[in-house]
Design an enzyme around this catalytic site. Structure first.
Site, PDB file in Angstrom:
ATOM      1  N   HIS A  61      52.186 -88.855 -21.893  1.00  0.00           N
ATOM      2  CA  HIS A  61      53.282 -89.485 -21.142  1.00  0.00           C
ATOM      3  C   HIS A  61      54.547 -89.617 -21.979  1.00  0.00           C
ATOM      4  O   HIS A  61      55.413 -90.431 -21.669  1.00  0.00           O
ATOM      5  CB  HIS A  61      52.838 -90.860 -20.618  1.00  0.00           C
ATOM      6  CG  HIS A  61      51.754 -90.771 -19.582  1.00  0.00           C
ATOM      7  ND1 HIS A  61      51.049 -91.862 -19.136  1.00  0.00           N
ATOM      8  CD2 HIS A  61      51.254 -89.707 -18.901  1.00  0.00           C
ATOM      9  CE1 HIS A  61      50.156 -91.475 -18.230  1.00  0.00           C
ATOM     10  NE2 HIS A  61      50.255 -90.174 -18.076  1.00  0.00           N
ATOM     11  N   ASN A  63      49.610 -93.586 -23.910  1.00  0.00           N
ATOM     12  CA  ASN A  63      50.547 -94.613 -24.361  1.00  0.00           C
ATOM     13  C   ASN A  63      51.824 -93.986 -24.919  1.00  0.00           C
ATOM     14  O   ASN A  63      51.787 -92.909 -25.517  1.00  0.00           O
ATOM     15  CB  ASN A  63      49.879 -95.493 -25.411  1.00  0.00           C
ATOM     16  CG  ASN A  63      48.669 -96.211 -24.833  1.00  0.00           C
ATOM     17  OD1 ASN A  63      48.628 -96.473 -23.629  1.00  0.00           O
ATOM     18  ND2 ASN A  63      47.682 -96.491 -25.662  1.00  0.00           N
ATOM     19  N   VAL A  64      52.933 -94.685 -24.742  1.00  0.00           N
ATOM     20  CA  VAL A  64      54.232 -94.150 -25.163  1.00  0.00           C
ATOM     21  C   VAL A  64      54.710 -94.802 -26.462  1.00  0.00           C
ATOM     22  O   VAL A  64      55.849 -94.603 -26.879  1.00  0.00           O
ATOM     23  CB  VAL A  64      55.301 -94.315 -24.047  1.00  0.00           C
ATOM     24  CG1 VAL A  64      54.931 -93.463 -22.838  1.00  0.00           C
ATOM     25  CG2 VAL A  64      55.466 -95.779 -23.630  1.00  0.00           C
ATOM     26  N   PRO A 123      37.006-103.575 -21.329  1.00  0.00           N
ATOM     27  CA  PRO A 123      36.463-104.908 -21.029  1.00  0.00           C
ATOM     28  C   PRO A 123      35.864-105.013 -19.625  1.00  0.00           C
ATOM     29  O   PRO A 123      35.002-105.838 -19.385  1.00  0.00           O
ATOM     30  CB  PRO A 123      37.687-105.837 -21.145  1.00  0.00           C
ATOM     31  CG  PRO A 123      38.714-105.057 -21.887  1.00  0.00           C
ATOM     32  CD  PRO A 123      38.455-103.619 -21.585  1.00  0.00           C
ATOM     33  N   CYS A 155      70.754 -81.090 -21.574  1.00  0.00           N
ATOM     34  CA  CYS A 155      70.368 -79.863 -22.297  1.00  0.00           C
ATOM     35  C   CYS A 155      68.993 -79.967 -22.954  1.00  0.00           C
ATOM     36  O   CYS A 155      68.473 -78.970 -23.454  1.00  0.00           O
ATOM     37  CB  CYS A 155      71.427 -79.490 -23.338  1.00  0.00           C
ATOM     38  SG  CYS A 155      71.411 -80.552 -24.805  1.00  0.00           S
ATOM     39  N   CYS A 214      68.320 -85.352 -24.581  1.00  0.00           N
ATOM     40  CA  CYS A 214      69.456 -85.226 -23.667  1.00  0.00           C
ATOM     41  C   CYS A 214      68.944 -84.912 -22.255  1.00  0.00           C
ATOM     42  O   CYS A 214      68.101 -84.033 -22.076  1.00  0.00           O
ATOM     43  CB  CYS A 214      70.385 -84.120 -24.154  1.00  0.00           C
ATOM     44  SG  CYS A 214      71.747 -83.804 -23.019  1.00  0.00           S
ATOM     45  N   SER A 221      42.036 -96.882 -17.292  1.00  0.00           N
ATOM     46  CA  SER A 221      41.369 -97.094 -16.010  1.00  0.00           C
ATOM     47  C   SER A 221      40.888 -95.774 -15.424  1.00  0.00           C
ATOM     48  O   SER A 221      40.078 -95.757 -14.502  1.00  0.00           O
ATOM     49  CB  SER A 221      42.338 -97.742 -15.035  1.00  0.00           C
ATOM     50  OG  SER A 221      43.417 -96.866 -14.779  1.00  0.00           O
TER      51      SER A 221
END
Ligand SMILES: [Zn+2]
Length: 258
Positions: free
Chosen positions: A124, A107-108, A226, A135, A132, A201
């Site tokens: 991730h 997750n991000v 689930p 750079c 940047c 998954s």
């Protein structure tokens, strides 16, 4: 004993009680329980004619930086408005109950950190660590929650001190996962005695190798999800249900009331 505790295998509870090194590997399902849209959800507003896969690429950013940066700022707003759910909190609590715990996430967002977890391996990248594009210098975002219209807007990315443009700090389709985080995640999987795969998954490589590595090294693998997934065959136990219910119940069953 309530229904959910009853569905948790007794030998899983015993394995958790004696585990020395636990790895918790989380995916989009855990964030979804906090109301964060996943890549499977269709986009709306400014982005309704796009698929997430079309915006999360280096080519998309190159072609239309304002469109892509605006989408990431909108996503950062959504994440910042969301709250950690009982699964995030249970994982942070579990770290205080076992000798060693490593969190590896696809997750991000920063919901594990906001639940109190530290040293989270983000495979991730993160919405909260832009850099940047030229750079690589980290870019410090202004404090607080971005204020974006619900339907989204185009927005110019900030400019780095070198004159380059700042890009989101996430791993895009077609890009490699961060080497250090991936190496540490593989090492933890090979050294742990119990691995939880929660809300993932198990399809996205190379991260999907993590449960297999743990199993090959002799660890028990627990899936909390689930629905059935590709990971089913790797698992010692599959516990069906939302992680926000299962994880607190599992902790209570193994360690008593919080
Ligand atoms: Zn720069």
């Amino acid at each position: 004993m309530n229904r959910n505790v009853a569905t948790i295998p007794q030998d899983l509870i015993a394995a958790l009680k004696k585990a020395k090194h636990v790895v918790v590997f989380t995916g989009a399902g855990v964030s979804a329980e906090s109301g964060i849209p996943t890549f499977r959800d269709s986009l709306t507003g400014l982005w309704e004619r796009f698929h997430a896969e079309d915006l999360a690429t280096p080519g998309a950013f190159h072609k239309d930086k304002e469109l892509v940066w605006g989408w990431y700022e909108w996503r950062r707003m959504k994440v910042s408005q969301a709250q950690p759910n009982p699964a995030h909190i249970a994982v942070a609590t579990l770290a205080t109950l076992v000798p060693k715990l490593t969190i590896v996430t696809q997750n991000v967002d920063d919901l594990h950190e906001r639940a109190g977890s530290t040293d989270v391996l983000h495979l991730h990248g993160s919405l909260h660590s832009p850099r940047c594009a030229t750079c690589g210098q980290a870019h410090i975002l202004p404090p607080g929650i971005p204020v974006e219209p619900e339907g989204g807007r185009r927005s110019s990315p900030p400019v780095c001190i070198c004159g380059g443009l700042v890009r989101p700090g996430v791993v895009w389709f077609g890009e490699d996962l961060p080497v250090r985080e991936l190496r540490q995640a593989f090492e933890a999987a090979q050294k742990c005695d119990l691995l939880f795969a929660i809300g993932t998954s198990g399809l996205v490589q190379p991260a999907a190798r993590i449960p297999s590595l743990a199993k090959q090294a002799g660890a028990c693998v627990v899936q909390v999800n689930p629905t059935s997934t590709e990971l089913d065959r790797e698992c010692t136990w599959s516990v069906r249900g939302g992680a926000g219910e299962i994880m607190p119940n599992l902790l209570q069953a193994a360690f008593g009331p919080a």
